[in-house]
Motif scaffolding. Structure first.
Motif, PDB file in Angstrom:
ATOM      1  N   SER A  57       0.820  -1.217   0.000  1.00 19.15           N
ATOM      2  CA  SER A  57       0.000   0.000   0.000  1.00 19.15           C
ATOM      3  C   SER A  57       0.854   1.267   0.000  1.00 19.15           C
ATOM      4  O   SER A  57       0.434   2.287  -0.532  1.00 19.15           O
ATOM      5  CB  SER A  57      -0.989  -0.005   1.167  1.00 19.15           C
ATOM      6  N   TYR A  58       2.065   1.203   0.579  1.00 21.15           N
ATOM      7  CA  TYR A  58       2.952   2.371   0.588  1.00 21.15           C
ATOM      8  C   TYR A  58       4.055   2.274  -0.469  1.00 21.15           C
ATOM      9  O   TYR A  58       4.963   3.094  -0.494  1.00 21.15           O
ATOM     10  CB  TYR A  58       3.573   2.560   1.978  1.00 21.15           C
ATOM     11  N   GLN A  59       3.964   1.249  -1.328  1.00 21.91           N
ATOM     12  CA  GLN A  59       4.911   1.044  -2.421  1.00 21.91           C
ATOM     13  C   GLN A  59       6.364   0.980  -1.957  1.00 21.91           C
ATOM     14  O   GLN A  59       7.247   1.636  -2.513  1.00 21.91           O
ATOM     15  CB  GLN A  59       4.722   2.114  -3.495  1.00 21.91           C
ATOM     16  N   VAL A  60       6.591   0.194  -0.920  1.00 17.88           N
ATOM     17  CA  VAL A  60       7.937  -0.058  -0.410  1.00 17.88           C
ATOM     18  C   VAL A  60       8.317  -1.475  -0.849  1.00 17.88           C
ATOM     19  O   VAL A  60       7.557  -2.411  -0.612  1.00 17.88           O
ATOM     20  CB  VAL A  60       7.974   0.046   1.137  1.00 17.88           C
ATOM     21  N   PRO A  61       9.458  -1.634  -1.505  1.00 13.61           N
ATOM     22  CA  PRO A  61       9.852  -2.988  -1.927  1.00 13.61           C
ATOM     23  C   PRO A  61      10.150  -3.875  -0.721  1.00 13.61           C
ATOM     24  O   PRO A  61      10.585  -3.386   0.328  1.00 13.61           O
ATOM     25  CB  PRO A  61      11.117  -2.753  -2.761  1.00 13.61           C
ATOM     26  N   TYR A  62       9.904  -5.175  -0.878  1.00 13.99           N
ATOM     27  CA  TYR A  62      10.208  -6.127   0.193  1.00 13.99           C
ATOM     28  C   TYR A  62      10.707  -7.428  -0.411  1.00 13.99           C
ATOM     29  O   TYR A  62      10.462  -7.722  -1.580  1.00 13.99           O
ATOM     30  CB  TYR A  62       8.988  -6.379   1.075  1.00 13.99           C
ATOM     31  N   HIS A  63      11.436  -8.193   0.399  1.00 12.73           N
ATOM     32  CA  HIS A  63      11.952  -9.493  -0.023  1.00 12.73           C
ATOM     33  C   HIS A  63      11.780 -10.485   1.109  1.00 12.73           C
ATOM     34  O   HIS A  63      11.978 -10.140   2.278  1.00 12.73           O
ATOM     35  CB  HIS A  63      13.441  -9.423  -0.382  1.00 12.73           C
ATOM     36  N   LEU A  64      11.443 -11.706   0.748  1.00  5.49           N
ATOM     37  CA  LEU A  64      11.434 -12.816   1.699  1.00  5.49           C
ATOM     38  C   LEU A  64      12.790 -13.503   1.577  1.00  5.49           C
ATOM     39  O   LEU A  64      13.243 -13.777   0.466  1.00  5.49           O
ATOM     40  CB  LEU A  64      10.314 -13.803   1.386  1.00  5.49           C
ATOM     41  N   ILE A  65      13.420 -13.760   2.722  1.00  2.00           N
ATOM     42  CA  ILE A  65      14.726 -14.425   2.697  1.00  2.00           C
ATOM     43  C   ILE A  65      14.682 -15.695   3.526  1.00  2.00           C
ATOM     44  O   ILE A  65      13.674 -16.004   4.159  1.00  2.00           O
ATOM     45  CB  ILE A  65      15.853 -13.492   3.202  1.00  2.00           C
ATOM     46  N   ASP A  66      15.796 -16.389   3.571  1.00  3.59           N
ATOM     47  CA  ASP A  66      15.943 -17.730   4.129  1.00  3.59           C
ATOM     48  C   ASP A  66      15.128 -18.007   5.385  1.00  3.59           C
ATOM     49  O   ASP A  66      14.057 -18.569   5.326  1.00  3.59           O
ATOM     50  CB  ASP A  66      17.415 -18.034   4.408  1.00  3.59           C
ATOM     51  N   ASN A  67      15.667 -17.625   6.526  1.00  2.00           N
ATOM     52  CA  ASN A  67      14.970 -17.913   7.781  1.00  2.00           C
ATOM     53  C   ASN A  67      15.405 -16.954   8.879  1.00  2.00           C
ATOM     54  O   ASN A  67      16.361 -16.210   8.733  1.00  2.00           O
ATOM     55  CB  ASN A  67      15.186 -19.374   8.213  1.00  2.00           C
ATOM     56  N   ARG A  68      14.673 -17.000   9.984  1.00  2.00           N
ATOM     57  CA  ARG A  68      14.927 -16.071  11.086  1.00  2.00           C
ATOM     58  C   ARG A  68      16.279 -16.296  11.747  1.00  2.00           C
ATOM     59  O   ARG A  68      16.888 -15.358  12.231  1.00  2.00           O
ATOM     60  CB  ARG A  68      13.801 -16.124  12.110  1.00  2.00           C
ATOM     61  N   GLU A  69      16.750 -17.523  11.752  1.00  2.00           N
ATOM     62  CA  GLU A  69      18.043 -17.811  12.387  1.00  2.00           C
ATOM     63  C   GLU A  69      19.181 -17.086  11.673  1.00  2.00           C
ATOM     64  O   GLU A  69      20.016 -16.437  12.301  1.00  2.00           O
ATOM     65  CB  GLU A  69      18.298 -19.320  12.385  1.00  2.00           C
ATOM     66  N   LYS A  70      19.204 -17.165  10.336  1.00  2.30           N
ATOM     67  CA  LYS A  70      20.258 -16.492   9.564  1.00  2.30           C
ATOM     68  C   LYS A  70      20.132 -14.975   9.660  1.00  2.30           C
ATOM     69  O   LYS A  70      21.133 -14.274   9.768  1.00  2.30           O
ATOM     70  CB  LYS A  70      20.196 -16.925   8.100  1.00  2.30           C
ATOM     71  N   LEU A  71      18.896 -14.473   9.635  1.00  4.60           N
ATOM     72  CA  LEU A  71      18.677 -13.029   9.755  1.00  4.60           C
ATOM     73  C   LEU A  71      19.151 -12.534  11.121  1.00  4.60           C
ATOM     74  O   LEU A  71      19.851 -11.528  11.220  1.00  4.60           O
ATOM     75  CB  LEU A  71      17.202 -12.696   9.545  1.00  4.60           C
ATOM     76  N   SER A  72      18.801 -13.262  12.164  1.00  4.20           N
ATOM     77  CA  SER A  72      19.206 -12.884  13.521  1.00  4.20           C
ATOM     78  C   SER A  72      20.720 -12.915  13.666  1.00  4.20           C
ATOM     79  O   SER A  72      21.310 -12.020  14.277  1.00  4.20           O
ATOM     80  CB  SER A  72      18.570 -13.832  14.544  1.00  4.20           C
ATOM     81  N   ARG A  73      21.352 -13.926  13.105  1.00  7.11           N
ATOM     82  CA  ARG A  73      22.808 -14.046  13.195  1.00  7.11           C
ATOM     83  C   ARG A  73      23.491 -12.886  12.475  1.00  7.11           C
ATOM     84  O   ARG A  73      24.488 -12.346  12.949  1.00  7.11           O
ATOM     85  CB  ARG A  73      23.261 -15.382  12.608  1.00  7.11           C
ATOM     86  N   ALA A  74      22.950 -12.479  11.333  1.00 12.98           N
ATOM     87  CA  ALA A  74      23.533 -11.370  10.574  1.00 12.98           C
ATOM     88  C   ALA A  74      23.494 -10.065  11.371  1.00 12.98           C
ATOM     89  O   ALA A  74      24.384  -9.234  11.265  1.00 12.98           O
ATOM     90  CB  ALA A  74      22.803 -11.193   9.252  1.00 12.98           C
ATOM     91  N   LEU A  75      22.450  -9.900  12.189  1.00 12.14           N
ATOM     92  CA  LEU A  75      22.278  -8.676  12.972  1.00 12.14           C
ATOM     93  C   LEU A  75      22.925  -8.765  14.350  1.00 12.14           C
ATOM     94  O   LEU A  75      23.070  -7.752  15.032  1.00 12.14           O
ATOM     95  CB  LEU A  75      20.790  -8.369  13.145  1.00 12.14           C
ATOM     96  N   GLY A  76      23.257  -9.977  14.771  1.00  6.05           N
ATOM     97  CA  GLY A  76      23.803 -10.160  16.111  1.00  6.05           C
ATOM     98  C   GLY A  76      22.730 -10.006  17.182  1.00  6.05           C
ATOM     99  O   GLY A  76      23.029  -9.667  18.327  1.00  6.05           O
ATOM    100  N   LYS A  77      21.476 -10.234  16.814  1.00  9.38           N
ATOM    101  CA  LYS A  77      20.341 -10.136  17.737  1.00  9.38           C
ATOM    102  C   LYS A  77      19.608 -11.467  17.740  1.00  9.38           C
ATOM    103  O   LYS A  77      19.695 -12.231  16.787  1.00  9.38           O
ATOM    104  CB  LYS A  77      19.363  -9.039  17.288  1.00  9.38           C
ATOM    105  N   ASP A  78      18.824 -11.705  18.792  1.00 14.73           N
ATOM    106  CA  ASP A  78      18.064 -12.945  18.882  1.00 14.73           C
ATOM    107  C   ASP A  78      16.685 -12.803  18.275  1.00 14.73           C
ATOM    108  O   ASP A  78      16.021 -11.777  18.436  1.00 14.73           O
ATOM    109  CB  ASP A  78      17.908 -13.372  20.351  1.00 14.73           C
ATOM    110  N   ASP A  79      16.253 -13.837  17.576  1.00 15.82           N
ATOM    111  CA  ASP A  79      14.877 -14.009  17.123  1.00 15.82           C
ATOM    112  C   ASP A  79      14.296 -12.802  16.379  1.00 15.82           C
ATOM    113  O   ASP A  79      13.270 -12.255  16.761  1.00 15.82           O
ATOM    114  CB  ASP A  79      13.991 -14.383  18.319  1.00 15.82           C
ATOM    115  N   ARG A  80      14.957 -12.403  15.307  1.00 11.65           N
ATOM    116  CA  ARG A  80      14.458 -11.320  14.453  1.00 11.65           C
ATOM    117  C   ARG A  80      13.837 -11.916  13.206  1.00 11.65           C
ATOM    118  O   ARG A  80      14.430 -12.788  12.568  1.00 11.65           O
ATOM    119  CB  ARG A  80      15.579 -10.358  14.062  1.00 11.65           C
TER     120      ARG A  80
END
Length: 100
Positions: A57-80
């Motif tokens: 609705s706000y015309q912001v691009p988005y992507h679905l990626i692998d999984n929450r574990e890899k995303l969390s590890r990339a950020l150094g945060k838990d459960d993102r």
């Protein structure tokens, strides 16, 4: 070996160019600060629907990626499960890497 898009997400996080948490991501989308939203494919259907609908609705691009574990590890945060990239440069590079 980590994929390059996770390295870019980590850099963007350290540069404080990322919004974390569903409320902050939605706020960034509404205020047009979000340049790209990245969502883990294993996030709940409710979360995916809420974020993708708001992005459309706000015309912001988005992507679905692998999984929450890899995303969390990339950020150094838990459960993102999702992040909003607030910088155009990081968003452009991520789009390029995720499009390949």
């Amino acid at each position: 070996m980590q994929e390059k898009h996770f390295n870019i997400l980590g850099l963007a996080y350290r540069a404080r160019k990322i919004a974390l948490g569903e409320d902050l991501i939605l706020q960034a989308i509404r205020s047009k600060e979000a340049k790209l939203v990245v969502i883990a494919s294993d996030s709940s259907e409710n979360t995916k629907k809420k974020l993708t609908d708001k992005c459309k609705s706000y015309q912001v691009p988005y992507h679905l990626i692998d999984n929450r574990e890899k995303l969390s590890r990339a950020l150094g945060k838990d459960d993102r499960v999702a992040v909003a990239v607030l910088d155009q440069g990081f968003a452009k590079k991520l789009e390029q890497l995720l499009g390949d």
